[in-house]
Design a protein around this motif. Structure first.
Motif, PDB file in Angstrom:
ATOM      1  N   GLY A  18     104.201  73.278  80.058  1.00 16.87           N
ATOM      2  CA  GLY A  18     104.639  74.674  80.347  1.00 16.87           C
ATOM      3  C   GLY A  18     105.673  75.422  79.107  1.00 16.87           C
ATOM      4  O   GLY A  18     106.220  76.669  79.361  1.00 16.87           O
ATOM      5  N   THR A  19     105.655  74.426  78.120  1.00 15.03           N
ATOM      6  CA  THR A  19     106.569  75.153  77.017  1.00 15.03           C
ATOM      7  C   THR A  19     105.428  75.392  75.794  1.00 15.03           C
ATOM      8  O   THR A  19     106.005  75.891  74.941  1.00 15.03           O
ATOM      9  N   GLY A  20     104.169  75.368  76.044  1.00 17.68           N
ATOM     10  CA  GLY A  20     103.261  75.520  74.957  1.00 17.68           C
ATOM     11  C   GLY A  20     102.824  77.001  74.760  1.00 17.68           C
ATOM     12  O   GLY A  20     103.303  77.974  75.575  1.00 17.68           O
ATOM     13  N   ASP A  21     102.207  77.148  73.881  1.00 22.00           N
ATOM     14  CA  ASP A  21     101.601  78.392  73.311  1.00 22.00           C
ATOM     15  C   ASP A  21     100.933  79.456  74.619  1.00 22.00           C
ATOM     16  O   ASP A  21     101.403  80.456  74.933  1.00 22.00           O
ATOM     17  N   LEU A  22     100.179  78.745  75.198  1.00 21.64           N
ATOM     18  CA  LEU A  22      99.346  79.319  76.462  1.00 21.64           C
ATOM     19  C   LEU A  22     100.351  79.833  77.501  1.00 21.64           C
ATOM     20  O   LEU A  22      99.987  80.946  77.905  1.00 21.64           O
ATOM     21  N   ARG A  24     103.384  80.250  77.537  1.00 24.77           N
ATOM     22  CA  ARG A  24     104.295  81.251  77.205  1.00 24.77           C
ATOM     23  C   ARG A  24     103.795  82.531  76.863  1.00 24.77           C
ATOM     24  O   ARG A  24     104.272  83.649  77.043  1.00 24.77           O
ATOM     25  N   ARG A  25     102.358  82.694  76.322  1.00 28.44           N
ATOM     26  CA  ARG A  25     101.737  83.754  76.007  1.00 28.44           C
ATOM     27  C   ARG A  25     101.067  84.455  77.095  1.00 28.44           C
ATOM     28  O   ARG A  25     101.021  85.680  77.175  1.00 28.44           O
ATOM     29  N   LYS A  26     100.541  83.649  77.955  1.00 27.55           N
ATOM     30  CA  LYS A  26      99.485  84.106  79.096  1.00 27.55           C
ATOM     31  C   LYS A  26      99.970  83.855  80.441  1.00 27.55           C
ATOM     32  O   LYS A  26     100.055  84.724  81.245  1.00 27.55           O
ATOM     33  N   SER A 119      97.742  72.606  80.966  1.00 27.53           N
ATOM     34  CA  SER A 119      97.829  73.420  80.010  1.00 27.53           C
ATOM     35  C   SER A 119      98.292  72.619  78.844  1.00 27.53           C
ATOM     36  O   SER A 119      99.229  72.843  78.198  1.00 27.53           O
ATOM     37  N   VAL A 120      97.618  71.523  78.540  1.00 27.68           N
ATOM     38  CA  VAL A 120      97.896  70.503  77.525  1.00 27.68           C
ATOM     39  C   VAL A 120      96.690  70.125  76.837  1.00 27.68           C
ATOM     40  O   VAL A 120      95.314  70.543  77.399  1.00 27.68           O
ATOM     41  N   ALA A 121      96.450  69.453  75.725  1.00 24.90           N
ATOM     42  CA  ALA A 121      95.530  69.011  75.176  1.00 24.90           C
ATOM     43  C   ALA A 121      94.381  68.377  76.222  1.00 24.90           C
ATOM     44  O   ALA A 121      94.864  67.344  77.023  1.00 24.90           O
TER      45      ALA A 121
HETATM   46  P1  NAD Z   1     100.553  73.769  72.583  1.00 25.19           P
HETATM   47  O1  NAD Z   1     100.407  72.759  71.426  1.00 25.19           O
HETATM   48  O2  NAD Z   1     101.089  74.946  72.381  1.00 25.19           O
HETATM   49  O3  NAD Z   1     101.229  73.081  73.711  1.00 25.19           O
HETATM   50  C1  NAD Z   1     101.137  71.856  74.380  1.00 25.19           C
HETATM   51  C2  NAD Z   1     102.084  71.638  75.482  1.00 25.19           C
HETATM   52  O4  NAD Z   1     101.662  70.219  75.797  1.00 25.19           O
HETATM   53  C3  NAD Z   1     103.555  71.429  75.410  1.00 25.19           C
HETATM   54  O5  NAD Z   1     104.313  72.084  76.136  1.00 25.19           O
HETATM   55  C4  NAD Z   1     103.976  70.161  75.201  1.00 25.19           C
HETATM   56  O6  NAD Z   1     105.255  69.717  75.339  1.00 25.19           O
HETATM   57  C5  NAD Z   1     102.806  69.572  76.158  1.00 25.19           C
HETATM   58  N1  NAD Z   1     102.655  68.179  75.854  1.00 25.19           N
HETATM   59  C6  NAD Z   1     102.190  67.753  74.579  1.00 25.19           C
HETATM   60  N2  NAD Z   1     101.823  66.315  74.671  1.00 25.19           N
HETATM   61  C7  NAD Z   1     102.645  65.985  76.055  1.00 25.19           C
HETATM   62  C8  NAD Z   1     102.552  64.662  76.961  1.00 25.19           C
HETATM   63  N3  NAD Z   1     102.114  63.584  76.262  1.00 25.19           N
HETATM   64  N4  NAD Z   1     103.032  64.794  77.928  1.00 25.19           N
HETATM   65  C9  NAD Z   1     103.537  65.872  78.713  1.00 25.19           C
HETATM   66  N5  NAD Z   1     103.302  67.053  78.012  1.00 25.19           N
HETATM   67  C10 NAD Z   1     102.737  66.997  76.891  1.00 25.19           C
HETATM   68  O7  NAD Z   1      98.974  73.918  73.112  1.00 25.19           O
HETATM   69  P2  NAD Z   1      98.546  75.566  73.773  1.00 25.19           P
HETATM   70  O8  NAD Z   1      98.104  76.189  72.653  1.00 25.19           O
HETATM   71  O9  NAD Z   1      99.500  75.889  74.919  1.00 25.19           O
HETATM   72  O10 NAD Z   1      97.168  74.873  74.513  1.00 25.19           O
HETATM   73  C11 NAD Z   1      97.235  74.175  75.670  1.00 25.19           C
HETATM   74  C12 NAD Z   1      95.875  74.173  76.657  1.00 25.19           C
HETATM   75  O11 NAD Z   1      95.280  75.375  76.297  1.00 25.19           O
HETATM   76  C13 NAD Z   1      95.067  73.434  75.392  1.00 25.19           C
HETATM   77  O12 NAD Z   1      94.005  72.618  76.232  1.00 25.19           O
HETATM   78  C14 NAD Z   1      94.190  74.397  74.685  1.00 25.19           C
HETATM   79  O13 NAD Z   1      92.718  73.977  74.120  1.00 25.19           O
HETATM   80  C15 NAD Z   1      93.905  75.361  75.718  1.00 25.19           C
HETATM   81  N6  NAD Z   1      93.819  76.689  75.348  1.00 25.19           N
HETATM   82  C16 NAD Z   1      94.861  77.392  74.778  1.00 25.19           C
HETATM   83  C17 NAD Z   1      94.617  78.571  74.270  1.00 25.19           C
HETATM   84  C18 NAD Z   1      95.718  79.409  73.646  1.00 25.19           C
HETATM   85  O14 NAD Z   1      95.637  80.485  73.222  1.00 25.19           O
HETATM   86  N7  NAD Z   1      96.831  78.817  73.111  1.00 25.19           N
HETATM   87  C19 NAD Z   1      93.524  79.427  74.506  1.00 25.19           C
HETATM   88  C20 NAD Z   1      92.538  78.819  75.411  1.00 25.19           C
HETATM   89  C21 NAD Z   1      92.813  77.424  75.825  1.00 25.19           C
END
Ligand code: NAD
Length: 484
Positions: A18-22, A24-26, A119-121
């Motif tokens: 919930g703090t990640g890029d996706l 926050r952005r979408k 929304s994590v790896a």
């Molecule tokens: P990000 O690296 O910005 O964020 C990752 C998030 O996961 C953070 O909130 C982090 O705190 C959390 N995290 C990491 N390790 C953790 C753990 N061990 N336990 C709990 N939380 C943990 O990644 P993102 O860009 O937001 O991408 C998230 C997912 O969405 C990925 O699967 C990515 O492939 C997919 N995605 C992202 C985009 C995009 O535009 N950013 C687009 C399509 C798909």
């Protein structure tokens, strides 16, 4: 236009990452817009769950910043933002450890829809599924939403499906492909299957070929190390372009329900022929003399990953025998443009003679920008001077036709998240679809590796490598222009 927003059932939505890029952005801006539209019930809650040590207030501040950054100014209302933020909670959690799970369990309410957005790896998907199950946070009617990439080949996709299946039924798994949430993409199904006009012509007898283009102006940006292991084939073709192709090529489902639609899409993927290497052009952007070529962006001088791909495909069934599907996608191209063009055949005989020139009906379906559809028809150029023929568009640009100011149409992510709460899987990929798509993709990628295939160079700001144009020219066809 009168908005007809039907509120969904009360829900608790947990956003892992919930703090990640996706997020926050979408995801969070999308949820905010649904909140403002009145679709989120008053009691519904969103629970951010990520690694950062934050409390509810800290998370609300972070989300406030994200909304300010990623929402259009016109969408920002201090009052609405404050009300939306009050629906937010936060749990600091470790997907791979034991921290935070008890707290999350205590936060969840009974008797409401429980949805969990992964929304994590992808490497963490299995850990999350396992812990949700183990801590009894997710039950039989909970839903999980998983992001792309769903595997990087057939083997890993199968393994991921099997891991999720240990704890969740297929009916609980929502594999997101945000292209399916786009308004125009859904409209494509309605235009095809709710009008008598198109379907009789929608086959090899009347369609010369189909083009699908997803062009981006951006490079790989900060995602270089991820992208270099993926490339356009895995990042765009296996999922987004494949889904668009399915919606164009599929037979009419008997009902608009999740399995009926997905059964038909699956048949299209399974009907795709293996692709002749001569029908594939891979490219990599190379800015001559400047330091922003693909290899600089990914910091790998030896990279053979494609940032562009064009292909000619065949769907082997009665409907499409002999009609090629040309698809292309790439980064650092001339304009940001996603469109599908159905190019119909010439009229069988021209009564206006050779001087009238060649005229073809083309149905273009624009995903972005300015989403809408246009049907090119040939008419007489007005005025004296004989029969001069010109092509004019019957324009169905939705914003104009529906009097929409753009606000009323939900963006892809908002629409899809609300579908999760509603329990409607129609616009999500089923496990067997994803596996079928990888089964088709794998031999193509393996072929490049076996042949030590190198992508062609292309100058940023163009339509891709010359060789991609040749893919069409050699058959007396041409790509549609990539332009704003
Ligand atoms: P990000 O690296 O910005 O964020 C990752 C998030 O996961 C953070 O909130 C982090 O705190 C959390 N995290 C990491 N390790 C953790 C753990 N061990 N336990 C709990 N939380 C943990 O990644 P993102 O860009 O937001 O991408 C998230 C997912 O969405 C990925 O699967 C990515 O492939 C997919 N995605 C992202 C985009 C995009 O535009 N950013 C687009 C399509 C798909």
């Amino acid at each position: 236009m009168v908005s007809r927003v039907i509120p969904v059932d009360d829900f608790d939505l947990v956003i892992f990452g919930g703090t990640g890029d996706l997020a926050r952005r979408k995801i969070l801006p999308g949820l905010y817009r649904r909140f403002v539209a009145g679709q989120m019930p008053a009691e519904a809650r969103i629970i951010g769950a990520a690694r950062s040590e934050l409390d509810d207030e800290g998370y609300r501040q972070d989300v406030r910043d994200a909304l300010k950054e990623f929402l259009a100014k016109a969408d920002q209302s201090e009052e609405q933002i404050a009300a939306f933020l009050s629906r937010l909670h936060y749990v600091s959690i470790d997907a791979r450890g034991e921290d935070g799970w008890k707290e999350l369990n205590q936060l969840m309410r009974d008797g409401v829809v429980r949805a969990f957005y992964f929304s994590v790896a992808p490497a963490l998907f299995g850990d999350l599924a396992e812990r949700l199950h183990h801590h009894k946070i997710a039950g039989r009617d909970s839903r999980i939403v998983v992001e792309k990439p769903f595997g990087r080949d057939l083997e890993s996709a199968k393994a991921l499906n099997a891991t999720l299946a240990e704890h969740f039924d297929e009916t609980q798994i929502y594999r997101i492909d945000h292209y399916l949430g786009k308004e125009t993409v859904q409209n494509l199904m309605v235009v095809r299957f709710a009008n008598v006009l198109f379907e009789p012509l929608w086959n090899a007898q009347y369609v010369d070929h189909i083009q699908i283009t997803v062009a981006e102006t951006v490079g790989v940006g900060g995602r270089g190390s991820y992208y270099d292991k993926s490339g356009a084939m895995r990042d765009m073709v296996q999922n987004h372009l494949m889904q668009l192709l399915c919606l164009i090529a599929m037979e009419p489902p008997s009902r608009f329900d999740p399995d009926a639609v997905r059964d038909e899409k699956l048949k299209v993927i399974r009907a795709l022929d293996p692709v002749d290497p001569a029908d594939i052009v891979r490219g990599q952007y190379e800015a001559k003399g400047k330091a922003n070529s693909y290899i600089d962006d990914v910091e790998n001088d030896e990279s053979r990953t494609e940032s562009f791909i064009a292909m000619k495909l065949h769907v082997s069934n009665w409907r499409w025998a002999g009609t090629p599907f040309y698809i292309r996608t790439g980064k650092r191209l001339r304009a940001r443009q996603s469109e599908i063009a159905v190019v119909f055949k010439d009229a069988p005989h021209s009564i206006f003679g050779a001087q009238a020139g060649r005229h073809r009906n083309i149905l273009t379906i624009r995903l972005q920008p300015n989403d809408g559809m246009k049907l090119g028809v040939t008419i007489k150029e007005p005025g004296p001077g004989g029969m001069r023929l010109i092509d004019v568009p019957l324009d169905m640009t939705f914003a104009d036709a529906l009097g929409s100011d753009g606000e009323a149409v939900p963006e892809a992510y908002e629409r899809l998240i609300m579908d999760v709460v509603r329990g409607n899987q129609t616009l999500f990929m089923r496990g067997d679809e994803v596996e079928a798509a990888w089964a088709w993709t794998d031999p193509i990628i393996n072929g490049w590796q076996d042949r030590d295939d190198r992508p062609h160079e292309y100058e940023p700001g163009t339509a891709g490598p010359e060789e991609a144009a040749m893919l069409m020219h050699r058959e007396n066809r041409r790509w549609r222009d990539i332009k704003e």
